[in-house]
Design an enzyme around this catalytic site. Sequence first.
Site, mmCIF file in Angstrom:
data_model
loop_
_atom_site.group_PDB
_atom_site.id
_atom_site.type_symbol
_atom_site.label_atom_id
_atom_site.label_comp_id
_atom_site.label_asym_id
_atom_site.label_seq_id
_atom_site.Cartn_x
_atom_site.Cartn_y
_atom_site.Cartn_z
ATOM 1 N N ARG A 82 -1.711 2.622 1.274
ATOM 2 C CA ARG A 82 -2.096 1.622 0.279
ATOM 3 C C ARG A 82 -3.130 0.634 0.799
ATOM 4 O O ARG A 82 -3.750 -0.074 0.014
ATOM 5 C CB ARG A 82 -0.854 0.852 -0.201
ATOM 6 C CG ARG A 82 -0.221 -0.002 0.884
ATOM 7 C CD ARG A 82 1.182 -0.458 0.525
ATOM 8 N NE ARG A 82 1.758 -1.293 1.577
ATOM 9 C CZ ARG A 82 2.271 -0.842 2.701
ATOM 10 N NH1 ARG A 82 2.270 0.466 2.940
ATOM 11 N NH2 ARG A 82 2.779 -1.657 3.605
ATOM 12 N N LYS A 95 -5.435 -5.777 12.174
ATOM 13 C CA LYS A 95 -5.933 -5.558 10.821
ATOM 14 C C LYS A 95 -7.204 -6.362 10.547
ATOM 15 O O LYS A 95 -8.165 -5.848 9.964
ATOM 16 C CB LYS A 95 -4.855 -5.931 9.806
ATOM 17 C CG LYS A 95 -3.688 -4.965 9.754
ATOM 18 C CD LYS A 95 -2.712 -5.363 8.649
ATOM 19 C CE LYS A 95 -1.551 -4.389 8.574
ATOM 20 N NZ LYS A 95 -0.595 -4.755 7.502
ATOM 21 N N ASP A 139 3.225 -11.035 1.454
ATOM 22 C CA ASP A 139 4.316 -10.305 0.796
ATOM 23 C C ASP A 139 5.677 -10.946 1.019
ATOM 24 O O ASP A 139 6.696 -10.279 0.936
ATOM 25 C CB ASP A 139 4.341 -8.845 1.275
ATOM 26 C CG ASP A 139 4.707 -8.725 2.757
ATOM 27 O OD1 ASP A 139 4.769 -9.761 3.448
ATOM 28 O OD2 ASP A 139 4.939 -7.590 3.216
ATOM 29 N N ASN A 140 5.699 -12.261 1.327
ATOM 30 C CA ASN A 140 6.994 -12.915 1.467
ATOM 31 C C ASN A 140 6.946 -14.307 0.844
ATOM 32 O O ASN A 140 5.897 -14.937 0.759
ATOM 33 C CB ASN A 140 7.422 -12.986 2.932
ATOM 34 C CG ASN A 140 6.539 -13.893 3.752
ATOM 35 O OD1 ASN A 140 6.750 -15.104 3.809
ATOM 36 N ND2 ASN A 140 5.525 -13.317 4.394
ATOM 37 N N CYS A 202 7.705 -5.630 0.141
ATOM 38 C CA CYS A 202 7.320 -4.219 0.005
ATOM 39 C C CYS A 202 7.903 -3.350 1.114
ATOM 40 O O CYS A 202 8.207 -2.177 0.899
ATOM 41 C CB CYS A 202 5.796 -4.099 -0.009
ATOM 42 S SG CYS A 202 5.053 -4.758 -1.506
ATOM 43 N N CYS A 345 17.699 -2.583 9.377
ATOM 44 C CA CYS A 345 17.500 -2.487 7.929
ATOM 45 C C CYS A 345 16.129 -1.844 7.739
ATOM 46 O O CYS A 345 15.682 -1.093 8.613
ATOM 47 C CB CYS A 345 17.603 -3.866 7.263
ATOM 48 S SG CYS A 345 16.367 -5.059 7.837
#
Length: 403
Positions: A82, A95, A139-140, A202, A345
């Site tokens: 993605r 990144k 994303d948090n 995600c 997790c």
Amino acid sequence: MSREANAIEHDQLTAGEMGMYSRHLLIPAIGIKGQLALKNASVLMIGAGGLGCPALLYLAAAGVGRLGIIDADQINVSNVHRQVLFRITDKGQNKADVAKRRLQKLNPYIEIETWIERFNLDNAQALVADYDIIVDGTDNFTAKYLINDACFYGGKPLVYGAIMQFEGHVTVFNALDEQGRRGANYRDLYDGPPDAALAPNCAEAGVLGVLPGMIGCFQANEVIKLITGIGRPLINRLMVYDALEATSREISFSPVADNPLRDPMRPPVLEEMAQVCSASGVSNDFMLSIDDFAALISETSIHLIDVREGDEREQVSIGGEHVPLGQVGGWGAQCRDDRPIVIYCQSGVRSQKAARILAQQALTSPVFSLKGGLSAFLGADTYPQMMAELVFCECRMSHEARL
């Protein structure tokens, strides 16, 4: 181009820029004036992941004169489906660095600055102050509230995006509307962040690969509208896109009276976010790296605990006992030996919360949370060897139990 040079407004396009942006120049609503506005604008992208990659691609291609990218993460194989700026061969690289290289090749006429660090309380206000528009690609929840608050105090528009599985959200916070009034912000929609361990991102819940591409492009579109003054930005309007149904709907919202950011009697909310970030985010407490985990399972028997929900475990698992997060306290009360406990997790958030719960029970066993969770384990180069060690470890524990 230095930052000082960028502060001087450009009043013309070079021949190369005229050629590159020729299709923009043909649009009467943009033309030379709009393209110069883009050239003189600066945009900070917080997060170079699923949302950041498509947004950055189109902002760079559109000719935004100065782009900033802040991201502390390195590229993992699981990102590539993605995060379209990256390749599998980029694994392990920063990144922000890879994004800058690719974007600079796409458009050599713009300036790109990078920070290999987290957007946090120490740098938030200075970074926001240095750019015209901020784009949220995180994303948090804790990061999103921190970005929102910093933009409110800095008086900067924030282009917000969020994705989960098949649904995406886009809106514009804190921007001036047609009447010159400051629009609503994130806290007008939601008072404050939930417990990060109970709010999946995600990495925990998954996301359709094309969805961040769509939402990231919508974010880039909002930025271009804000810079050039065209169209109707998503101010006080939340666009909700459903990728399965290929439909979108709009939710209107407005500033609320009890938003803590607007209360002059309250201390700065940014200071409060320090406690939220440290309490509900992932810290280094109980953290066990993938390499240390590999060494541990090669040397001794362990309790391997999966704290995800049943449907997640059915899809993929590396074994161990299944103890959902809500049942961890009861499991700890029954633990009677001193074998190390390693909890996992999907991404490491829930396992760290579980580790904190067990650590409060005065167990004789050392307690660890697997750093990066199942995602990091499956993406590790040593994955086959570790799976073999886990199988051997399970056999050894079964043998010890029979004795």
